[in-house]
Design a protein around this motif. Structure first.
Motif, PDB file in Angstrom:
ATOM      1  N   GLN A  63     -29.104  75.999  38.799  1.00 52.53           N
ATOM      2  CA  GLN A  63     -28.743  75.225  39.987  1.00 52.53           C
ATOM      3  C   GLN A  63     -27.239  74.968  40.042  1.00 52.53           C
ATOM      4  OE1 GLN A  63     -31.110  71.690  39.749  1.00 52.53           O
ATOM      5  NE2 GLN A  63     -33.035  72.742  40.139  1.00 52.53           N
ATOM      6  N   LEU A  64     -26.652  74.664  38.885  1.00 51.25           N
ATOM      7  CA  LEU A  64     -25.213  74.408  38.856  1.00 51.25           C
ATOM      8  C   LEU A  64     -24.428  75.664  39.218  1.00 51.25           C
ATOM      9  CD1 LEU A  64     -22.951  72.423  38.279  1.00 51.25           C
ATOM     10  CD2 LEU A  64     -23.074  73.063  35.868  1.00 51.25           C
ATOM     11  N   GLN A  65     -24.866  76.821  38.752  1.00 52.19           N
ATOM     12  CA  GLN A  65     -24.193  78.071  39.101  1.00 52.19           C
ATOM     13  C   GLN A  65     -24.248  78.329  40.606  1.00 52.19           C
ATOM     14  OE1 GLN A  65     -26.036  81.111  36.737  1.00 52.19           O
ATOM     15  NE2 GLN A  65     -25.075  80.459  34.827  1.00 52.19           N
ATOM     16  N   LEU A  66     -25.394  78.098  41.201  1.00 52.05           N
ATOM     17  CA  LEU A  66     -25.506  78.291  42.650  1.00 52.05           C
ATOM     18  C   LEU A  66     -24.619  77.306  43.406  1.00 52.05           C
ATOM     19  CD1 LEU A  66     -29.379  78.816  42.948  1.00 52.05           C
ATOM     20  CD2 LEU A  66     -27.601  80.545  43.182  1.00 52.05           C
ATOM     21  N   SER A 123     -40.515  72.107  28.689  1.00 48.78           N
ATOM     22  CA  SER A 123     -39.659  72.055  27.514  1.00 48.78           C
ATOM     23  C   SER A 123     -38.228  71.781  27.956  1.00 48.78           C
ATOM     24  CB  SER A 123     -39.712  73.369  26.729  1.00 48.78           C
ATOM     25  OG  SER A 123     -39.125  74.413  27.470  1.00 48.78           O
ATOM     26  N   MET A 124     -37.435  71.310  27.008  1.00 44.42           N
ATOM     27  CA  MET A 124     -36.038  71.022  27.299  1.00 44.42           C
ATOM     28  C   MET A 124     -35.272  72.310  27.576  1.00 44.42           C
ATOM     29  SD  MET A 124     -33.323  68.864  25.029  1.00 44.42           S
ATOM     30  CE  MET A 124     -31.668  68.508  25.670  1.00 44.42           C
ATOM     31  N   ALA A 125     -35.626  73.396  26.885  1.00 48.41           N
ATOM     32  CA  ALA A 125     -34.944  74.667  27.110  1.00 48.41           C
ATOM     33  C   ALA A 125     -35.154  75.153  28.540  1.00 48.41           C
ATOM     34  CB  ALA A 125     -35.446  75.716  26.119  1.00 48.41           C
ATOM     35  N   GLN A 126     -36.385  75.018  29.042  1.00 50.98           N
ATOM     36  CA  GLN A 126     -36.649  75.437  30.421  1.00 50.98           C
ATOM     37  C   GLN A 126     -35.923  74.528  31.403  1.00 50.98           C
ATOM     38  OE1 GLN A 126     -40.624  74.936  31.790  1.00 50.98           O
ATOM     39  NE2 GLN A 126     -40.408  76.377  33.468  1.00 50.98           N
ATOM     40  N   ARG A 127     -35.941  73.232  31.142  1.00 53.62           N
ATOM     41  CA  ARG A 127     -35.253  72.286  32.029  1.00 53.62           C
ATOM     42  C   ARG A 127     -33.752  72.569  32.057  1.00 53.62           C
ATOM     43  NH1 ARG A 127     -36.992  68.322  29.737  1.00 53.62           N
ATOM     44  NH2 ARG A 127     -38.789  67.862  31.040  1.00 53.62           N
ATOM     45  N   LEU A 128     -33.184  72.879  30.893  1.00 57.32           N
ATOM     46  CA  LEU A 128     -31.755  73.156  30.817  1.00 57.32           C
ATOM     47  C   LEU A 128     -31.411  74.448  31.538  1.00 57.32           C
ATOM     48  CD1 LEU A 128     -29.091  72.162  29.635  1.00 57.32           C
ATOM     49  CD2 LEU A 128     -29.579  73.465  27.573  1.00 57.32           C
ATOM     50  N   ILE A 171     -19.724  58.805  32.256  1.00 51.98           N
ATOM     51  CA  ILE A 171     -18.900  60.020  32.230  1.00 51.98           C
ATOM     52  C   ILE A 171     -18.894  60.737  33.570  1.00 51.98           C
ATOM     53  CG2 ILE A 171     -19.246  60.375  29.765  1.00 51.98           C
ATOM     54  CD1 ILE A 171     -21.393  62.376  30.390  1.00 51.98           C
ATOM     55  N   LEU A 172     -19.828  60.410  34.434  1.00 51.20           N
ATOM     56  CA  LEU A 172     -19.868  61.015  35.768  1.00 51.20           C
ATOM     57  C   LEU A 172     -20.057  59.895  36.786  1.00 51.20           C
ATOM     58  CD1 LEU A 172     -19.900  63.781  37.284  1.00 51.20           C
ATOM     59  CD2 LEU A 172     -22.385  63.641  37.214  1.00 51.20           C
ATOM     60  N   PRO A 173     -18.963  59.222  37.156  1.00 48.28           N
ATOM     61  CA  PRO A 173     -19.096  58.093  38.086  1.00 48.28           C
ATOM     62  C   PRO A 173     -19.697  58.552  39.410  1.00 48.28           C
ATOM     63  CG  PRO A 173     -16.899  58.167  37.106  1.00 48.28           C
ATOM     64  CD  PRO A 173     -17.575  59.459  36.767  1.00 48.28           C
ATOM     65  N   PRO A 174     -20.619  57.801  39.935  1.00 48.69           N
ATOM     66  CA  PRO A 174     -21.214  58.198  41.230  1.00 48.69           C
ATOM     67  C   PRO A 174     -20.188  58.094  42.338  1.00 48.69           C
ATOM     68  CG  PRO A 174     -21.991  56.023  40.561  1.00 48.69           C
ATOM     69  CD  PRO A 174     -21.221  56.568  39.405  1.00 48.69           C
ATOM     70  N   PRO A 175     -20.253  58.975  43.304  1.00 48.78           N
ATOM     71  CA  PRO A 175     -19.280  58.928  44.415  1.00 48.78           C
ATOM     72  C   PRO A 175     -19.450  57.647  45.219  1.00 48.78           C
ATOM     73  CG  PRO A 175     -21.061  60.481  44.877  1.00 48.78           C
ATOM     74  CD  PRO A 175     -21.239  60.058  43.458  1.00 48.78           C
ATOM     75  N   ARG A 213     -25.121  66.032  37.847  1.00 47.82           N
ATOM     76  CA  ARG A 213     -25.982  64.978  37.314  1.00 47.82           C
ATOM     77  C   ARG A 213     -27.301  65.552  36.790  1.00 47.82           C
ATOM     78  NH1 ARG A 213     -25.884  59.576  37.305  1.00 47.82           N
ATOM     79  NH2 ARG A 213     -27.868  58.535  36.954  1.00 47.82           N
ATOM     80  N   ARG A 214     -27.864  66.517  37.501  1.00 49.72           N
ATOM     81  CA  ARG A 214     -29.097  67.143  37.009  1.00 49.72           C
ATOM     82  C   ARG A 214     -28.858  67.889  35.709  1.00 49.72           C
ATOM     83  NH1 ARG A 214     -32.194  69.519  42.426  1.00 49.72           N
ATOM     84  NH2 ARG A 214     -32.265  67.536  43.557  1.00 49.72           N
ATOM     85  N   MET A 215     -27.671  68.438  35.563  1.00 55.56           N
ATOM     86  CA  MET A 215     -27.347  69.106  34.307  1.00 55.56           C
ATOM     87  C   MET A 215     -27.298  68.098  33.165  1.00 55.56           C
ATOM     88  SD  MET A 215     -26.770  72.162  33.236  1.00 55.56           S
ATOM     89  CE  MET A 215     -26.240  72.930  31.714  1.00 55.56           C
ATOM     90  N   TYR A 216     -26.696  66.949  33.387  1.00 50.46           N
ATOM     91  CA  TYR A 216     -26.671  65.906  32.357  1.00 50.46           C
ATOM     92  C   TYR A 216     -28.073  65.366  32.082  1.00 50.46           C
ATOM     93  CZ  TYR A 216     -21.562  65.702  32.339  1.00 50.46           C
ATOM     94  OH  TYR A 216     -20.239  66.002  32.198  1.00 50.46           O
ATOM     95  N   ASP A 217     -28.883  65.246  33.122  1.00 50.60           N
ATOM     96  CA  ASP A 217     -30.271  64.814  32.913  1.00 50.60           C
ATOM     97  C   ASP A 217     -31.025  65.805  32.034  1.00 50.60           C
ATOM     98  OD1 ASP A 217     -30.218  62.428  34.287  1.00 50.60           O
ATOM     99  OD2 ASP A 217     -30.667  63.350  36.222  1.00 50.60           O
ATOM    100  N   ALA A 218     -30.813  67.093  32.267  1.00 52.14           N
ATOM    101  CA  ALA A 218     -31.483  68.104  31.453  1.00 52.14           C
ATOM    102  C   ALA A 218     -31.031  68.041  30.004  1.00 52.14           C
ATOM    103  CB  ALA A 218     -31.215  69.494  32.029  1.00 52.14           C
TER     104      ALA A 218
END
Length: 794
Positions: free
Chosen positions: A563-566, A552-557, A595-599, A581-586
């Motif tokens: 992961q972002l907190q860690l 589900s999207m809730a679990q993915r989010l 909005i998030l240019p790749p390095p 990027r994984r946060m935006y994917d979720a």
């Protein structure tokens, strides 16, 4: 008399040419032949004569592998084959009769139709509790989004070590299969949607993946569980002795396949209109309010996947070979018999066309659905709900008894609010003439029990989105993971089964694409479109884009947020860009790069740019191809400037960058030295010296030390007095002086105190001596007096 050559006949010439089962393979003879002995009493086809005692050579031809063998088999063989298979299919259907009856009865729990009831009274409630419908639609809507995302359900994985060639190949396969599924295969989306609605109810659904010769493309068709029949002993599709697909077809569809040569061109008879009242199809028609018309020409076709030992096509080892036999059920006509194994397969293994999707694993072939698991709870909830509604109805509109002589005007009409109606009562006692029945209000215990039953069913069928959505974003990681695991055990296992089935389906589609290659229908870069024939070579695995561990999207989010907190807690150990990027994917954000240019990868820069970047705090990197000595000179000059030393962060950053240049410069110098030494040895004709890596590293370390001796004095910052230090030193001097003054004062006070103590001691001693002298004088006086008195007495 006819010669042996004249008596030889082409057996295949006695039958019509026909297209193969695949739609394009012509029933053409090949060059193989065999010699057989024919008994003189046997009846031979016209044109073949036999003389007594002679052997006749008959050229028996091998037909195209995909040919319809029903065109060459005798009618007696086909008739016996159809009769035998139909009787076995009938046995298979009878063996699962109870299963079909349970499914048909369970479908009524969906509550699609309102039931008009006259028991226990006319107008009793016929409502059905939506527990089962809620659980089914909730699962269907969630699984549909996960299994068929907007960007396509296919992803690829390279088998072995990836290269640029295989990466491009994998991208082409992914784009092509997603294009086929989302754009070309028009039935895929609605069939998958419908399959995911059937699956939680019946527990088993199927997909049939095949190449359609009339559409000239791959097809993935939804097959309800009631239309796929297997023997009682079957445990899975691969090992099933017999798999029968019951297909409903119109006359026009059959005629197309007959014209294409897939089916034999024989007369057929339509099936009887309508379905049995207790069958699954009959129940679904009743729920939809549909009834078949008598003018509908619907034919029931049995497509039987079975192992046979066909006469004339026997295996030399006596092993039954896999075939697909298509039979018209009503007329018992065999429409086609085709081989069901690949021509190049020496083991002649059965090809699979069906994919089994299970909701929950059952005890046998078919899986368990919500009808089996919470069907009883749904029935109980419906019964309790009807009782509560009926109790409220009887309580609001009570009934009872009245005396026989009581007459009420318009007694057949109900009373309106605020209306008082005339009534004639014998004896004038209305209370004793009308006695209402003591109906109770809806029971609170029943209402509470209904809540317990519904909660139990929802707890089993829920997908735990509510629990995950309620998690605090600042909650500890362990708490979030625990809540996700607690609410996802059941749905996660179901999602993994769907993922496995979809993986099998996509691999079958890839196999069809490889067997029926066509040029890419769109531009694929700097490669010819015909490369599609080589792309499906097995080097790239086809996988569903859905994650079997995330449903589900809730679990993915929640997982992405964790992961972002860690990553934010320890940025030096994590890739911050990948975490965001994984946060935006979720979040399913489109065009993330906007909005998030790749390095950008680091590029070599001149020393001045590097000096400026150090002031800005930007990362610096040295590259092997740079002029390290020039960079060291420029950086050393900049570091010796007081302005650069005023920025500690930039100063430290540039210092570290200088160390990178020193290491690369030392490595270049040592490498060049050893290369020169080997070239000189080669010019002298001497053998090439073997230099150990440890020796090279030791030489590099020594060279780094020599360079540091030259560079460090230059880049070391100049020492100058710090006014703050001088102030502090002055403060220390003052403190020291104050301490010394206090020490002197303390010493003087101590000496004074000592003098005072000594003076007091001396005075005390003198006083003591004086007192002793006075005491002695007094004693002397007293003695003299005593002596004088004593003398006078004498």
């Amino acid at each position: 008399m006819a010669t042996r050559e004249e008596r030889s006949r082409d057996i295949a010439g006695m039958v019509e040419k026909s297209m193969g089962a695949g739609g394009s393979a012509i029933l053409q003879p090949e060059a193989d032949s065999l010699q057989i002995e024919v008994d003189e009493t046997e009846a031979l086809p016209e044109g073949i004569e036999v003389e007594t005692g002679e052997q006749v050579e008959v050229v028996a031809e091998a037909y195209n592998h995909d040919a319809n063998l029903a065109e060459v088999l005798e009618d007696s063989v086909l008739g016996a084959l159809a009769s035998d298979l139909q009787s076995k299919v009938k046995e298979d259907l009878e063996s699962r009769g109870d299963w079909e009856e349970a499914i048909a009865k369970g479908l009524n729990l969906l509550g699609i139709n309102y039931e008009d009831r006259s028991d226990p009274f006319l107008g009793a409630s016929g409502v059905t509790h939506p527990l089962l419908s809620e659980a089914t639609t909730q699962f269907q809507s969630q699984a549909y989004k996960e299994m068929l995302p907007a960007g396509g359900p296919i992803k690829t994985q390279i088998l072995g070590v990836p290269t640029k060639e295989t990466e491009d190949q994998a991208q082409r396969i992914k784009d092509y299969m997603n294009y086929q599924i989302m754009e070309v295969m028009e039935e895929y989306d609605p069939d998958t949607d419908q399959m995911l609605f059937y699956l939680p109810l019946t527990g088993s659904t199927f997909k049939k993946v095949y190449f359609d010769p009339t559409k000239q493309r791959a097809v993935s068709k939804f097959v309800p569980a009631e239309d796929l029949v297997v023997p009682y002993s079957a445990s899975d599709l691969m090992t099933a002795e017999r798999v029968t697909h019951v297909v409903k077809m119109t006359y026009n569809d059959i005629r197309k396949l007959q014209v294409a040569g897939v089916y034999r061109d024989v007369e057929l008879s339509a099936s009887d209109s309508g379905e049995d009242e207790g069958s699954i199809q009959g129940t679904t028609d009743e729920l939809q309010g549909l009834h078949p018309g008598y003018s509908d020409d619907v034919y029931t076709i049995l497509e039987v996947h079975v192992d046979l030992d066909l006469e004339g096509f026997e295996d030399p080892n006596g092993i039954m070979l896999p075939y697909i036999v298509t039979i018209d059920e009503n007329s018992s006509q065999v429409l086609s018999v085709v081989r069901n194994y690949r021509e190049q397969d020496q083991l002649r293994r059965k090809r699979q066309y069906f994919v089994h999707f299970k909701f929950l694993p059952g005890f046998g072939f078919y899986g368990f659905g919500l009808l089996h698991t919470i069907g009883g709870l749904s029935r109980a909830a419906t019964s309790i709900l009807r009782q509560l509604i009926d109790a409220g109805t009887l309580s609001n509109l009570p009934a009872g008894f009245k005396a026989r002589g009581v007459r009420i005007r318009n007694d057949d009409e109900p009373l309106n609010p605020g209306e008082f109606r005339d009534i004639d009562v014998p004896g004038g006692d209305l209370k004793n003439s009308i006695i209402p029945l003591p109906y109770k209000e809806p029971s609170a215990t029943l209402a509470q029990l209904l809540g317990v039953v519904v909660d139990s069913g929802r707890r089993f069928a829920q997908v735990a989105d509510a629990k995950i959505a309620d998690v605090n974003s600042q909650a500890p990681v362990g708490t979030t993971v625990a809540l996700i695991e607690q609410g996802s055990k059941i749905i996660s296992s179901i999602h993994k089964r769907l993922h496995y089935g979809q993986k099998q389906e996509f691999r079958m589609l890839a196999e069809i694409f490889s067997e029926n290659p066509v040029p890419y229908p769109y531009f694929v870069g700097n490669v010819p479109p015909q490369i599609m024939a080589q792309d499906f070579d097995g080097r790239v695995d086809i996988l569903p884009v859905s994650d079997p561990n995330i449903f589900s999207m809730a679990q993915r989010l929640s997982l992405a947020q964790t992961q972002l907190q860690l990553a934010q807690a320890a940025p030096q150990m994590h890739n911050q860009y990948e975490a965001y990027r994984r946060m935006y994917d979720a979040l399913d954000v489109k065009n993330i790069d906007g909005i998030l240019p790749p390095p950008q990868p680091p590029a070599p820069a001149d020393p001045a740019t590097e000096n400026a970047n150090s002031i800005k705090g930007m990362p610096l990197q040295a590259f092997p191809q740079q002029d390290h000595e020039a960079h060291l000179m420029a950086h050393a000059t900049f570091l010796s400037n007081l302005a650069s030393q005023a920025n500690p962060q930039g100063y430290a950053l540039l210092q570290a960058h200088v160390q990178e240049h020193i290491g690369m410069l030392a490595r270049d110098q040592v490498t060049k030295f050893f290369q020169t030494m080997m070239e000189e040895a080669q010019q002298r004709g001497e053998p090439m010296p073997q230099i150990a890596p440890e020796a090279i590293e030791a030489a590099i370390s020594q060279q780094i030390g020599e360079i540091l001796k030259e560079v460090m004095p230059v880049i070391e910052p100049a020492q100058k007095p710090d006014p703050l230090v001088a102030i502090r030193e002055k403060e220390l001097e003052n403190d020291t002086a104050e301490i010394q003054r206090k020490s002197i004062n303390d010493m003087m006070s101590f000496q004074i105190d000592q003098a005072k103590l000594k003076q007091a001691f001396d005075i005390a001693q003198q006083r003591t001596k004086t007192q002793e002298q006075i005491a002695d004088d007094r004693n002397d006086v007293n003695i003299y007096r005593i002596n004088t008195q004593a003398a006078s007495r004498k």
